[in-house]
Design a protein around this motif. Structure first.
Motif, PDB file in Angstrom:
ATOM      1  N   GLY A 210      -0.842  -1.453 -20.314  1.00 16.04           N
ATOM      2  CA  GLY A 210      -0.141  -2.723 -20.251  1.00 16.04           C
ATOM      3  C   GLY A 210       0.934  -2.667 -19.197  1.00 16.04           C
ATOM      4  O   GLY A 210       2.128  -2.721 -19.485  1.00 16.04           O
ATOM      5  N   ASP A 211       0.520  -2.526 -17.939  1.00 12.08           N
ATOM      6  CA  ASP A 211       1.452  -2.406 -16.812  1.00 12.08           C
ATOM      7  C   ASP A 211       0.864  -3.179 -15.636  1.00 12.08           C
ATOM      8  O   ASP A 211      -0.315  -3.026 -15.328  1.00 12.08           O
ATOM      9  CB  ASP A 211       1.639  -0.931 -16.452  1.00 12.08           C
ATOM     10  CG  ASP A 211       2.580  -0.749 -15.281  1.00 12.08           C
ATOM     11  OD1 ASP A 211       2.107  -0.775 -14.122  1.00 12.08           O
ATOM     12  OD2 ASP A 211       3.780  -0.562 -15.509  1.00 12.08           O
ATOM     13  N   PRO A 212       1.651  -4.027 -14.967  1.00 10.48           N
ATOM     14  CA  PRO A 212       1.111  -4.832 -13.870  1.00 10.48           C
ATOM     15  C   PRO A 212       0.431  -4.013 -12.777  1.00 10.48           C
ATOM     16  O   PRO A 212      -0.645  -4.387 -12.294  1.00 10.48           O
ATOM     17  CB  PRO A 212       2.349  -5.564 -13.336  1.00 10.48           C
ATOM     18  CG  PRO A 212       3.263  -5.661 -14.519  1.00 10.48           C
ATOM     19  CD  PRO A 212       3.059  -4.374 -15.260  1.00 10.48           C
ATOM     20  N   ALA A 213       1.047  -2.893 -12.388  1.00 15.58           N
ATOM     21  CA  ALA A 213       0.447  -2.072 -11.335  1.00 15.58           C
ATOM     22  C   ALA A 213      -0.855  -1.442 -11.805  1.00 15.58           C
ATOM     23  O   ALA A 213      -1.821  -1.319 -11.036  1.00 15.58           O
ATOM     24  CB  ALA A 213       1.432  -0.986 -10.898  1.00 15.58           C
ATOM     25  N   VAL A 214      -0.908  -1.058 -13.075  1.00 13.85           N
ATOM     26  CA  VAL A 214      -2.112  -0.433 -13.623  1.00 13.85           C
ATOM     27  C   VAL A 214      -3.243  -1.454 -13.715  1.00 13.85           C
ATOM     28  O   VAL A 214      -4.392  -1.167 -13.358  1.00 13.85           O
ATOM     29  CB  VAL A 214      -1.821   0.186 -15.004  1.00 13.85           C
ATOM     30  CG1 VAL A 214      -3.106   0.642 -15.678  1.00 13.85           C
ATOM     31  CG2 VAL A 214      -0.861   1.359 -14.863  1.00 13.85           C
ATOM     32  N   SER A 215      -2.940  -2.656 -14.187  1.00 14.18           N
ATOM     33  CA  SER A 215      -3.991  -3.672 -14.306  1.00 14.18           C
ATOM     34  C   SER A 215      -4.533  -4.048 -12.930  1.00 14.18           C
ATOM     35  O   SER A 215      -5.749  -4.207 -12.765  1.00 14.18           O
ATOM     36  CB  SER A 215      -3.455  -4.910 -15.032  1.00 14.18           C
ATOM     37  OG  SER A 215      -2.343  -5.474 -14.364  1.00 14.18           O
TER      38      SER A 215
END
Length: 317
Positions: A210-215
């Motif tokens: 649940g992380d913008p960079a990860v998604s």
């Protein structure tokens, strides 16, 4: 209550990232025996071993009627809208729709690990991802959700590439069958690394953090016509996370959310657990008493080791 999980979703609510009305008793992953049966409930007996999904559908709306109770607009959730399972007893309203019988071979500890992390990962990989033997599944984040996804995808014959910043988490993913490991702290572009190691990109990508960079990295690491499944919560400012939509359109990628699993879908998963094809109890690394529940949840303020913590209320006192 025989066992209940300590989940990061409980921590998010406690920390105010996912606001709930206070006071509230946390806990939404649970298993135990029926102690009493309310009026109007038939087919259930005191003493039966049961669990329930964390989303309790109303049982009457068009979504519940289509076996999609996990998105019921009138849903209730123990630990968020109802008193939860960090207790010796918990009430399960709408039991006729939401209770699930446990096979005798499935332990309470294993069942308590299912309700949120494992069941959500199962739906993500099997239902939304439509995983097939030989496909590449990229799991971004190897906590309880991610390790569940690794185990499930492996059981369906997929090839797994696990991504995390923790060597300990990657070791756990390797023990569960991950074919490729990427330590994100050592790689400047994890998406490019996934594409290179999978020979063109993953068929399925899972953001289990649940992380913008990860998604964004998960979407960017997909091969054409690939499917990104968002399992990790994106809350607060992250709720408006942008995705690389130019790539989504040009390569016909799919972006899907996974929010639990309805009770009607549990039997297929439980059959695999009873057969030994899936063993969620391997993901449980710690069991504590009810009096240690608060400490266990507060420990999530800092990075925790891989695996799940389960509370066994009978340990109290």
């Amino acid at each position: 209550m025989a066992a209940t999980g300590v989940c990061r979703s409980d921590w998010h609510a406690w920390r105010g990232h996912d606001p709930v009305a206070l006071p509230i008793i946390p806990g939404h992953e649970f298993a135990g025996t029926i102690a009493a049966v309310g009026a109007g409930i038939s087919g259930w007996q005191i003493g039966e071993r049961v669990t329930a999904p964390f989303v309790l559908g109303c049982g009457h709306c068009e979504f519940c009627g289509s076996s999609d109770a996990q998105v019921c607009p009138d849903q209730q959730q123990p630990g968020f809208t109802l008193p939860g399972s960090f207790a010796e007893r918990v009430a399960v309203p709408r039991a006729q729709t939401n209770l699930v019988r446990l096979p005798a071979s499935v332990s309470f500890v294993a069942a308590a690990s299912l309700g949120c992390r494992f069941a959500t990962s199962y739906r993500a990989v099997v239902t939304h991802g439509a995983v097939r033997r030989g496909q590449w599944v990229a799991v971004h984040g190897c906590g309880g959700v991610g390790l569940s996804a690794v185990m499930i995808a492996k059981a369906f014959g997929a090839r797994i590439i696990a991504v995390d910043r923790s060597a300990q988490a990657l070791d756990a993913a390797s023990r569960l069958g991950a074919d490729e490991l990427i330590n994100a702290t050592d790689i400047s572009d994890t998406a490019a690394e996934v594409v290179q190691r999978t020979g063109g990109g993953a068929h399925i990508g899972v953001d289990a953090i649940g992380d913008p960079a990860v998604s964004a990295a998960s979407v960017s690491s997909l091969r054409r016509r690939g499917r990104h499944i968002q399992v990790g919560l994106l809350l607060g400012e992250s709720a408006q996370t942008p995705f690389p939509m130019d790539r989504v359109i040009a390569q016909e990628l799919a972006i899907l959310g996974s929010h639990g699993m309805p009770a009607v879908d549990y039997p297929a998963m439980l059959d695999l657990i009873a057969s030994g094809a899936l063993d969620p109890e391997r993901l449980v690394t710690r069991t504590v008493g009810l009096d240690e529940a608060g400490v266990a949840m507060a420990a999530m303020d800092a990075p925790t080791g891989p695996g799940m913590t389960i509370i066994e209320p009978s340990r109290l006192g």
